[in-house]
Design a protein around this motif. Structure first.
Motif: not given
Length: 299
Positions: A88-89, A131-132, A178-183
């Motif tokens: 990501t950024l 990196f996440a 990995p990094l989890e992103i929720r809504l």
């Protein structure tokens, strides 16, 4: 009011004339990418690598702030409860904390997957790629690999205890997690929205241009919905307005019934929640009377 750059998706109509539906449509077309607010540990700063297939890693850090999503990640986040990202950024470097060497967290982990692991003295001042999450992965050590290749004679000499010892002699390698992103973590960048939709970027021009503002003089839920449609379509017929509300009811990203008051609507009847969770019914004939009255008020 505090000046912000990143907002929740539901705030779009509070600060721009754009609806949430317009926002999501731009994301789905690939015209606009979203962001996400995270509270994450052990992210890894990425630096330029001399090997194309092996990335280079710098310091680890913790971060409570907004990061950027790609167009594909943005679309995936809208259609899934959780979406995993690996890179990501970092958009708000001021919120980077605990800038530290990789060896602080993982002193024995081998950097096999990375071309280099570097310690930078100072954290980045501008947005940077990261990196996440950085963690470790257990791998079989050299003895276990040799044991796996061994013939029957050596297996017999070593015995079961030798096999267990070999399996226990694992090593740790650095790995990208990995990094989890929720809504509910999704945000939009106001600067990006202004650019995509050609809006004025001056802060004084960012005030809401609401579809309708009847909060002080109208509390009837259905009348407010009718007024929203009439504001942009003052000559709309009652059946057209009814069908617009009906279509909105069956849409997840609601623009008319934003409070989800309606729980059933057919060709002739609307069932909805009134004040205090009371249930009410509205027939089409009464609806047409509301439309006529509200049209006269608009004029």
């Amino acid at each position: 009011m505090q000046k912000r750059r990143f907002y929740r998706l539901d705030e779009i109509s509070d600060i721009t004339p754009i609806t949430k539906g317009d926002l999501l449509h731009a994301v789905e077309r690939g015209d606009l990418s979203l962001c996400a607010w995270v509270d994450a540990k052990a992210l890894g700063a990425q630096i330029q690598s001399k090997e194309p297939n092996r990335p280079a890693l710098a310091n680890l850090f913790d971060y409570r702030g907004v990061l950027s999503l790609t167009s594909k990640q943005s679309i995936d986040c809208l259609s899934s409860l959780k979406t995993a990202i690996s890179r990501t950024l970092i958009l708000e470097p001021d919120f980077v904390a605990n800038w530290r060497s990789v060896s602080t967290d993982y002193p024995k982990a081998k950097p096999v997957r990375f071309s280099s692991v570097t310690t930078l003295p100072n954290k980045h001042l501008d947005p940077f790629v990261a990196f996440a999450s950085i963690g470790t992965q257990a791998v079989y050590g050299q003895r276990a690999k040799q044991f796996a290749k061994a013939g029957t004679d050596e297996w017999q000499r070593e015995g079961i205890s030798g096999l267990f010892d070999a399996l226990l002699a694992t090593e740790e390698e650095l790995a990208i997690k990995p990094l989890e992103i929720r809504l509910d973590q999704l945000r939009f960048d106001l600067e990006a929205v202004n650019k995509v939709f050609g809006l004025e970027t001056n802060q004084s021009e960012r005030k809401s241009q609401k579809v309708v503002d009847l909060s002080d003089i109208e509390t009837h839920g259905i009348k407010i919905m009718i007024s929203k449609v009439l504001f942009g379509n003052p000559d709309a017929e009652p059946r057209v307005i009814w069908n617009a509300i009906k279509r909105d009811h069956h849409t997840e990203a609601k623009e008319i019934d934003v409070d989800s008051l309606i729980y059933d609507i057919n060709h002739d009847l609307i069932k909805w929640f009134g004040q205090g969770d009371t249930t009410k019914e509205l027939k089409y004939k009464t609806f047409t009377n509301y439309v006529s009255t509200l049209k006269n008020e608009v004029k």
